[in-house]
Design a protein around this motif. Structure first.
Motif, mmCIF file in Angstrom:
data_model
loop_
_atom_site.group_PDB
_atom_site.id
_atom_site.type_symbol
_atom_site.label_atom_id
_atom_site.label_comp_id
_atom_site.label_asym_id
_atom_site.label_seq_id
_atom_site.Cartn_x
_atom_site.Cartn_y
_atom_site.Cartn_z
ATOM 1 N N GLY A 436 0.706 -1.270 0.161
ATOM 2 C CA GLY A 436 -0.162 -0.025 -0.063
ATOM 3 C C GLY A 436 0.876 1.173 0.004
ATOM 4 O O GLY A 436 0.172 2.291 0.148
ATOM 5 N N GLU A 437 2.146 1.223 0.016
ATOM 6 C CA GLU A 437 3.237 2.218 0.102
ATOM 7 C C GLU A 437 2.868 2.960 -1.345
ATOM 8 O O GLU A 437 2.957 2.453 -2.544
ATOM 9 N N VAL A 438 3.020 4.393 -1.225
ATOM 10 C CA VAL A 438 2.883 5.229 -2.561
ATOM 11 C C VAL A 438 4.423 5.615 -2.864
ATOM 12 O O VAL A 438 5.264 5.703 -2.241
ATOM 13 N N TRP A 439 4.586 4.982 -4.163
ATOM 14 C CA TRP A 439 5.811 5.282 -4.693
ATOM 15 C C TRP A 439 5.947 6.284 -5.858
ATOM 16 O O TRP A 439 4.818 6.306 -6.630
ATOM 17 N N LEU A 440 6.979 7.060 -6.183
ATOM 18 C CA LEU A 440 6.606 8.201 -7.163
ATOM 19 C C LEU A 440 7.879 8.124 -8.164
ATOM 20 O O LEU A 440 9.070 7.581 -7.696
ATOM 21 N N HIS A 460 18.982 7.714 -4.479
ATOM 22 C CA HIS A 460 18.170 7.184 -3.479
ATOM 23 C C HIS A 460 17.972 5.428 -4.142
ATOM 24 O O HIS A 460 17.651 5.000 -3.203
ATOM 25 N N THR A 461 17.645 5.543 -5.258
ATOM 26 C CA THR A 461 17.366 4.074 -6.116
ATOM 27 C C THR A 461 18.166 3.913 -7.115
ATOM 28 O O THR A 461 18.565 4.990 -7.731
ATOM 29 N N ASP A 462 18.194 2.539 -7.743
ATOM 30 C CA ASP A 462 18.803 2.593 -9.031
ATOM 31 C C ASP A 462 17.615 2.660 -10.169
ATOM 32 O O ASP A 462 17.991 2.771 -11.384
ATOM 33 N N ASP A 463 16.300 2.601 -9.739
ATOM 34 C CA ASP A 463 15.345 2.313 -10.918
ATOM 35 C C ASP A 463 14.545 3.616 -10.851
ATOM 36 O O ASP A 463 13.699 3.680 -11.702
ATOM 37 N N GLY A 464 14.768 4.619 -10.191
ATOM 38 C CA GLY A 464 14.188 5.942 -10.173
ATOM 39 C C GLY A 464 13.045 6.034 -9.200
ATOM 40 O O GLY A 464 12.150 7.298 -9.242
ATOM 41 N N TRP A 465 12.558 4.796 -8.738
ATOM 42 C CA TRP A 465 11.192 4.981 -7.959
ATOM 43 C C TRP A 465 11.612 5.390 -6.579
ATOM 44 O O TRP A 465 12.400 4.794 -6.123
ATOM 45 N N PHE A 466 10.823 6.423 -6.132
ATOM 46 C CA PHE A 466 11.032 7.045 -4.770
ATOM 47 C C PHE A 466 9.984 6.305 -3.857
ATOM 48 O O PHE A 466 8.884 6.648 -3.831
ATOM 49 N N PRO A 467 10.249 5.644 -2.699
ATOM 50 C CA PRO A 467 9.120 5.050 -1.835
ATOM 51 C C PRO A 467 8.939 6.224 -0.855
ATOM 52 O O PRO A 467 9.858 6.487 -0.046
#
Length: 627
Positions: A436-440, A460-467
């Protein structure tokens, strides 16, 4: 040179949706504008001055309290002169300059001047403690710091021995801007031009430190490209806000802290879009009312707390004048009108009746020309959004974080949906993770957290998605509803998961309630700590002849407790029985930043509340059994 946003699209961009098990789990919206490939935010004042030098860029207040206009040419000249002063003092490209002041013209001027000199700005809340200030200056490696007044200067000076890298301290009240102008007189204009030429969209523009609800603030490294992606798509999407129809030029009064990314983003968007801007240092006192009357904004940005205060103050004024029933009827009509997609004739007639009696007075208190409010920082709630929409003020609600350069979702002005925070901002993707967490994801998502040891940002990540740490859901049209924070989810001793945010938001909408903390983690049932709004409480006491009661007596007054109980009962209708508030305690103090219970952006520090009110919490559970 950067290119200004293009004209508005004639049709809304259709979001792309991904369904899993029949539910929308991911939504993306294509960008409305191309990415900026060269230049930086430092170019904006110069571009505006070339395009229309006599356009009014700002409204300022002189020392005698008179308001006057600043043209685009004047602002560019001010930026250039202050930038030369920063160069004259030896600040080099990439150096960090901290800004610690309330919301003023000088704040925005120094922001753009620092960028023109090739620097990275570091906002510091003017209410920060000595420890918080030292941490930000130390972690960012700030070489210079500009503060507003002598008290802030003392805060920084007390820590100077622990800040060997801090070479410069300027005080605005002591003439810092003029000092920088004079120092820069010996620097060639071409020096600043060369500095601006070195900047690219990928250059760091600012390090914005998070409020730190649970620990030390972290520096979010935002690039010039992050800001361009954010403001260009926002200005294009919100074209009716930034470019109102009828030939009326747009204007706004900034009063939220520019230390916060929300206010900062809107300030940059206004310079980008050529919107006239005024500044008010605080939402308290006569300064805000004076600014509203002088600037007469066409839109405002606000946090829900401000909109709640506007509504409750209007209601209290009506009650004091013996018009409470009239106001309540008007509020009900406004809410019905605000949520209606096609209001029937009878509803339109009722709204027209109450407009001169109630709604026009509210618009008048905001300067008389406000047509939109951009709300962010926390969920507003559908009741207030519907009321303001019905009163003739459209609410554009957004959701985002410091890490996303403010808004990641926005409700379009022509397609509002109260209770949600809108679909993704064009150029953005939103994903709901399995828990249920929103990723951007998008070009406005920050470069990473600042690493003081490396002197750069760590991705922050390798794939560009920010939790985000927030919980939410997407509806069939891609509108996001945020239901709370992952870390705030309560699990009762019976194993029931409870999201406190909906209950807290509902209770905070009550005029007597200032703050609410819902509790129940590893407990048999849910409880709440409630603080009272002292201004609303004073009005309530006067209207009921209870001025003689002390505050501690009021918190035990049966009539007052009955009012709060009814508010709790209303909130409990939102949830199942096992999630409802079974007991509450009204506190004699307010949660505030000064007390250590709120962050500068007015977010609750739950750990501090649990620690400082442990006795009151235990009393709610000690003699109630398992209910």
């Amino acid at each position: 040179m950067s290119v200004a946003p293009a004209a508005p699209a004639s049709e809304p961009v259709e979001p792309r949706r991904t369904l899993i098990d029949g539910r929308v789990r991911e939504v993306s919206v294509p960008a409305l504008v191309p990415r900026v490939r060269r230049g930086s935010l430092a170019d904006l004042p110069y571009d505006n001055a070339r395009r229309d030098p006599e356009a009014v860029a700002f409204s300022r207040k002189d020392p005698e309290g008179r308001w006057y206009d600043v043209t685009a040419a004047r602002f560019a000249a001010d930026v250039h002169a202050v930038a030369k002063g920063l160069v004259a003092h030896g600040l080099r490209p990439g150096d960090r300059l901290a800004l610690m002041a309330r919301t003023t013209y000088e704040w925005t001027l120094l922001d753009f001047a620092a960028w023109a000199a090739g620097l990275v700005t570091v906002p510091v809340y003017p209410t920060s403690s000595a420890f918080q200030t030292r941490w930000i200056l130390q972690d960012s490696g700030a070489v210079g710091c500009v503060v507003e007044d002598a008290a802030q200067a003392r805060t920084v000076t007390a820590e100077r021995q622990r800040l060997p890298g801090l070479a410069h301290l300027w005080v605005l009240d002591a003439g810092a801007v003029d000092q920088l102008r004079r120092a820069g007189a010996r620097v060639a204009d071409e020096t600043v031009t060369a500095r601006r030429g070195l900047l690219t969209p990928e250059t760091f523009a600012t390090l914005v430190y998070t409020s730190g609800t649970t620990g030390r603030p972290k520096g979010c490294a935002l690039t010039h490209a992050n800001f361009f992606a954010e403001v260009d798509n926002a200005v294009r999407l919100l074209h009716p806000v930034f470019v109102p129809g009828g030939g009326e030029p747009a204007a706004t009064l900034l009063f939220l802290p520019l230390s916060h990314v929300f206010g900062r983003m809107v300030a940059v968007a206004c310079v980008r879009a050529g919107v006239r801007v005024g500044h008010a240092p605080s939402v308290e006192g006569g300064g805000l009312l004076d600014g509203l009357a002088a600037v007469r904004p066409t839109f405002l940005l606000a946090i829900p707390y401000v909109l709640e205060k506007v509504f409750h103050t209007a209601r209290a004024t009506a009650e004091r004048d013996g018009r409470a029933a009239l106001f309540d009827r008007a509020a009900r009509v406004a809410r019905r009108y605000g949520r209606a997609t096609a209001p029937p004739l009878t509803l339109r007639a009722a709204r027209a009746l109450y407009d001169p009696l109630v709604y026009r007075r509210i618009r008048g208190a905001l300067g008389g020309r406000v047509r939109y409010v951009i709300s962010g920082g926390a969920p507003l709630g559908s009741r207030l959004a519907e009321f303001f929409a019905g009163a003739g003020i459209g609410v554009v609600e957004g959701y985002g974080l410091t890490e996303t350069t403010a808004a990641a979702t926005v409700t379009p002005p022509d397609r509002p949906r109260p209770g949600t925070v809108g679909p993704p901002l064009p150029g953005t993707a939103v994903r709901i993770a399995d828990d249920g967490e929103v990723w951007l994801k998008g070009p406005h998502v920050f470069a990473g957290y600042w690493d003081a040891q490396r002197g750069t940002a760590v991705p922050h990540t390798d794939d560009g998605w920010f939790p985000t740490g927030d919980l939410g859901s997407l509806d069939e049209d891609g509108y996001l509803t945020v239901t709370g924070r992952k870390k705030d989810i309560l699990v009762t001793s019976a194993g029931k998961n409870v999201a406190p945010a909906p209950l807290e938001d509902w209770l905070r909408a009550h005029p007597l309630v200032s703050q609410c903390v819902v509790l129940g983690d590893r407990r048999p049932y849910v409880t709440a700590l409630v603080t009272l709004d002292h201004e609303a409480l004073a009005h309530w006491r006067r209207m009921r002849g209870k001025d003689h009661l002390a505050l501690w007596e009021l918190t035990r007054d049966e009539e007052l407790l009955g009012v709060v109980q009814r508010a709790v009962d209303d909130a409990n209708r939102l949830v199942a029985r096992a999630e409802s508030i079974r007991a509450f305690r009204v506190l004699t103090t307010e949660f505030s930043e000064a007390s250590g219970h709120l962050t500068p952006s007015l977010k609750l520090k739950r750990r501090a509340v649990l620690r400082d009110f442990a006795r009151e919490i235990e009393e709610m559970y000690g003699d109630r059994g398992t209910l």
